[in-house]
Design an enzyme around this catalytic site. Sequence first.
Site, PDB file in Angstrom:
ATOM      1  N   CYS A   1       0.771  -1.213   0.019  1.00  0.00           N
ATOM      2  CA  CYS A   1       0.174   0.066  -0.195  1.00  0.00           C
ATOM      3  C   CYS A   1       0.757   1.001   0.040  1.00  0.00           C
ATOM      4  CB  CYS A   1      -1.150  -0.248   1.215  1.00  0.00           C
ATOM      5  SG  CYS A   1      -2.129   1.074   0.778  1.00  0.00           S
TER       6      CYS A   1
ATOM      7  N   HIS B   1      -4.569  -4.301   0.406  1.00  0.00           N
ATOM      8  CA  HIS B   1      -4.033  -5.095   1.447  1.00  0.00           C
ATOM      9  C   HIS B   1      -4.181  -6.373   1.700  1.00  0.00           C
ATOM     10  CE1 HIS B   1      -2.714  -1.605   3.995  1.00  0.00           C
ATOM     11  NE2 HIS B   1      -3.429  -0.708   3.475  1.00  0.00           N
TER      12      HIS B   1
ATOM     13  N   GLU C   1      -3.316  -8.697   3.241  1.00  0.00           N
ATOM     14  CA  GLU C   1      -3.334  -9.436   4.450  1.00  0.00           C
ATOM     15  C   GLU C   1      -4.478  -8.859   5.296  1.00  0.00           C
ATOM     16  OE1 GLU C   1      -1.856  -5.155   4.958  1.00  0.00           O
ATOM     17  OE2 GLU C   1      -1.668  -6.741   3.496  1.00  0.00           O
TER      18      GLU C   1
END
Length: 310
Positions: A142, A235, A237
Amino acid sequence: MPIKTQNDLPAKEILERENIFVMDENRAMHQNIRQLEIAIVNLMPLKEDTELQILRSLSNTPIQVNVTFVATSTHEATHTSLSHLNQFYQTFDDIKNRNFDGLIITGAPVEQLEYEEIDYWDEICQIMEWSKTHVFSTLHLCWGAQAGLYYHYGIPKHMLAKKKFGVYAHKVKNRKIPLVRGFDDVFYAPHSRHTEVRKADIEKVDKLTILAESDEAGVFLIMNDDGRQIFVMGHPEYDRYTLHNEYIRDKKKGLPIDLPVNYYPDDDDTQRPLLQWRSHGNILYSNWLNYYVYQGVPYEFINYNEIYGK
């Protein structure tokens, strides 16, 4: 994959409850194998949440990983206790004489500032320059991806009219490249950002290849020609409730925020959010570890200057 952590890292107990194999320091001492050394520069304000998310994402290959968490010394964290930072984090000065197989630079809630206005920008530049000779492959996430593209290739970021916020469909490009091996033609990933890097600017750099993009969210995944620098604009994750927590936080602060796109069933924020990106997020981290870290480094700990002739 067994992830080696400090014995009392709070994320360790949560991962164990999820049946993720986490190995503490005592057990790791008795393992006679070559573990991967991964440093994580955690720039997110809620550091414990990010620790859990990234460790969970790294847990899907049989490779043993030893994780070193790094925090900036030029910025005082306000959302994570000093005792947690002192116990579980090192500074760049602590690690700058070490070599690492992989490095992860996380996002940060500073994208509305110019890079040079950020109090730890000089330190991040030092880390990114150091990574050229002390790290085999770096994964930028990001804001970390935007910062990396700017520092290494001079690619600017641009403000968006409103926050790009939600879960977006992406299409795979260059399928033969191992980083996207196992991806479906279309996959989902979360985004939460106020700025973007434009496709036209990336395509001007011959060393960079776009591997995935979205009609709505723009470029998602970029890699340089030798795989030593990988840039992820979203993102993957994030866990199920991360966007929800950001949405509720901004609403309470009275900030202008729309419902996250493609997130709540029927756009009803009282319902449990749909988890639509976990499998491809796991594949991305596994492919990075396997093809761009593990397969590239020799068994003996490496001298990166000799490998790259620098």
